[in-house]
Design a protein around this motif. Structure first.
Motif, mmCIF file in Angstrom:
data_model
loop_
_atom_site.group_PDB
_atom_site.id
_atom_site.type_symbol
_atom_site.label_atom_id
_atom_site.label_comp_id
_atom_site.label_asym_id
_atom_site.label_seq_id
_atom_site.Cartn_x
_atom_site.Cartn_y
_atom_site.Cartn_z
ATOM 1 N N LEU A 238 85.595 -21.746 -103.983
ATOM 2 C CA LEU A 238 84.935 -22.641 -103.042
ATOM 3 C C LEU A 238 83.677 -21.973 -102.504
ATOM 4 O O LEU A 238 83.517 -20.750 -102.620
ATOM 5 C CB LEU A 238 85.899 -22.991 -101.901
ATOM 6 C CG LEU A 238 87.179 -23.722 -102.321
ATOM 7 C CD1 LEU A 238 88.092 -23.939 -101.118
ATOM 8 C CD2 LEU A 238 86.861 -25.044 -102.999
ATOM 9 N N ALA A 251 79.890 -28.667 -98.248
ATOM 10 C CA ALA A 251 80.202 -28.358 -99.642
ATOM 11 C C ALA A 251 81.631 -27.857 -99.782
ATOM 12 O O ALA A 251 82.323 -28.173 -100.764
ATOM 13 C CB ALA A 251 79.217 -27.319 -100.173
ATOM 14 N N GLN A 254 83.942 -30.884 -99.671
ATOM 15 C CA GLN A 254 83.826 -31.693 -100.886
ATOM 16 C C GLN A 254 84.541 -31.023 -102.057
ATOM 17 O O GLN A 254 85.292 -31.673 -102.792
ATOM 18 C CB GLN A 254 82.363 -31.923 -101.230
ATOM 19 C CG GLN A 254 82.157 -32.753 -102.484
ATOM 20 C CD GLN A 254 80.689 -32.968 -102.817
ATOM 21 O OE1 GLN A 254 79.809 -32.471 -102.136
ATOM 22 N NE2 GLN A 254 80.422 -33.719 -103.868
ATOM 23 N N GLU A 255 84.313 -29.732 -102.233
ATOM 24 C CA GLU A 255 84.909 -29.049 -103.383
ATOM 25 C C GLU A 255 86.415 -28.857 -103.204
ATOM 26 O O GLU A 255 87.166 -28.861 -104.186
ATOM 27 C CB GLU A 255 84.191 -27.724 -103.624
ATOM 28 C CG GLU A 255 82.744 -27.921 -104.061
ATOM 29 C CD GLU A 255 82.094 -26.654 -104.583
ATOM 30 O OE1 GLU A 255 82.812 -25.809 -105.162
ATOM 31 O OE2 GLU A 255 80.861 -26.507 -104.408
ATOM 32 N N THR A 258 87.898 -32.230 -104.098
ATOM 33 C CA THR A 258 87.836 -32.408 -105.551
ATOM 34 C C THR A 258 88.893 -31.566 -106.256
ATOM 35 O O THR A 258 89.565 -32.033 -107.184
ATOM 36 C CB THR A 258 86.435 -32.038 -106.069
ATOM 37 O OG1 THR A 258 85.462 -32.898 -105.469
ATOM 38 C CG2 THR A 258 86.358 -32.167 -107.576
ATOM 39 N N ALA A 259 89.048 -30.315 -105.821
ATOM 40 C CA ALA A 259 90.022 -29.424 -106.451
ATOM 41 C C ALA A 259 91.445 -29.949 -106.285
ATOM 42 O O ALA A 259 92.252 -29.909 -107.225
ATOM 43 C CB ALA A 259 89.902 -28.026 -105.856
#
Length: 281
Positions: A238, A251, A254-255, A258-259
């Motif tokens: 991350l 960020a 968001q990541e 998504t993960a």
């Protein structure tokens, strides 16, 4: 102020957003404030529970404490929060020593956990040179006793985190009472924990080991890599370093989201009918 009565403590907590339940366990700072910026972004997809761990800031101690089992008590507090807020089982994110609490929660109360994200737990006995790191933390404590919080914290950060993290940590105002509580009851104790790897491996499919991209070669980052290998899982990188949730909140959120989706760990939305209070960020 929203407070949950727990044995020996009054637990301050906040509920934000809407969607599946996510509880965020803070690390050394011990407070909900460390996740406030990243929670603004996660609240679009999750019901976020932020809280102060017992003994820190607004989570006041109320009666005698069993410090010989403090990690278990920390994990039990998270279980109480999940059951009190409702809508569980929960996605549980823990950072730093909060990640050690998250792993203890998974061991003690797997029924309340849908997905577990231990972000860089400093459980250094998992490392080949773990004994050396445990001794280092004792040396930091000795420096704290003889020279005070400032010099001890500076040495601790210089040895355990990348420069980018040190800059972020140095810019955060220090809470003297929280720092003392951490030095006395956590700095030496939590890194020396013996994780129940057998119990954790039974639920390895629900564990997402996460690290900061800038933390390679530092102990907490490397612990996650070792645990991922032992559990047959991959690590997810991350943004930022050990405090990427503070330095790159948008960020990072968001990541992380998504993960969780890519690993099949996104929970379906469950109505949260027991939440005592909901505030949108």
């Amino acid at each position: 102020m929203t407070v949950l009565d727990a044995p020996g403590a009054q637990l301050y907590f906040e509920v934000h957003g809407q969607g599946p339940l996510m509880v965020m366990i803070p690390g050394a700072g011990g407070t909900a404030d460390s996740f406030r910026m990243v929670a603004e972004h996660l609240a679009a997809d999750y019901t976020i529970v932020l809280y102060d761990r017992r003994g820190f800031s607004r989570s006041r101690l109320d009666g005698p404490q069993d410090y010989s089992h403090r990690l278990n008590t920390d994990a039990d507090d998270v279980r109480r929060l999940i059951e009190h807020v409702g809508g569980g089982p929960a996605t549980v994110f823990g950072a730093s020593s909060g990640a050690i609490v998250a792993l203890a929660l998974q061991t003690r109360h797997p029924e309340v956990v849908h997905a577990l994200v231990p972000f860089e737990p400093p459980a250094v006995l998992q490392l080949p040179d773990g004994d050396r790191w445990v001794e280092f933390f004792h040396q930091v404590y000795d420096l704290y006793q003889h020279a005070g919080i400032g010099p001890a914290m500076q040495w601790f950060r210089a040895q355990t985190f990348p420069h980018s993290d040190q800059q972020v940590m140095g810019a955060v105002p220090r809470n003297e009472a929280n720092a003392i509580y951490w030095f006395e009851h956590e700095l030496r104790q939590y890194p020396a924990v013996q994780l129940d790897l057998n119990s954790l491996s039974l639920h390895a499919e629900r564990i997402l080991l996460a690290v900061g991209r800038e933390g390679r070669g530092y102990p907490a980052h490397d612990v996650s890599v070792v645990l991922a290998r032992k559990f047959g899982r991959n690590t997810v990188e991350l943004p930022g370093g050990h405090v990427g949730a503070v330095s790159h909140p948008a960020a990072f959120a968001q990541e992380l989201t998504t993960a969780l989706a890519e690993e099949g760990l996104t929970a379906t939305d469950r109505p949260n009918t027991h939440a005592p209070h909901r505030r949108l960020l």
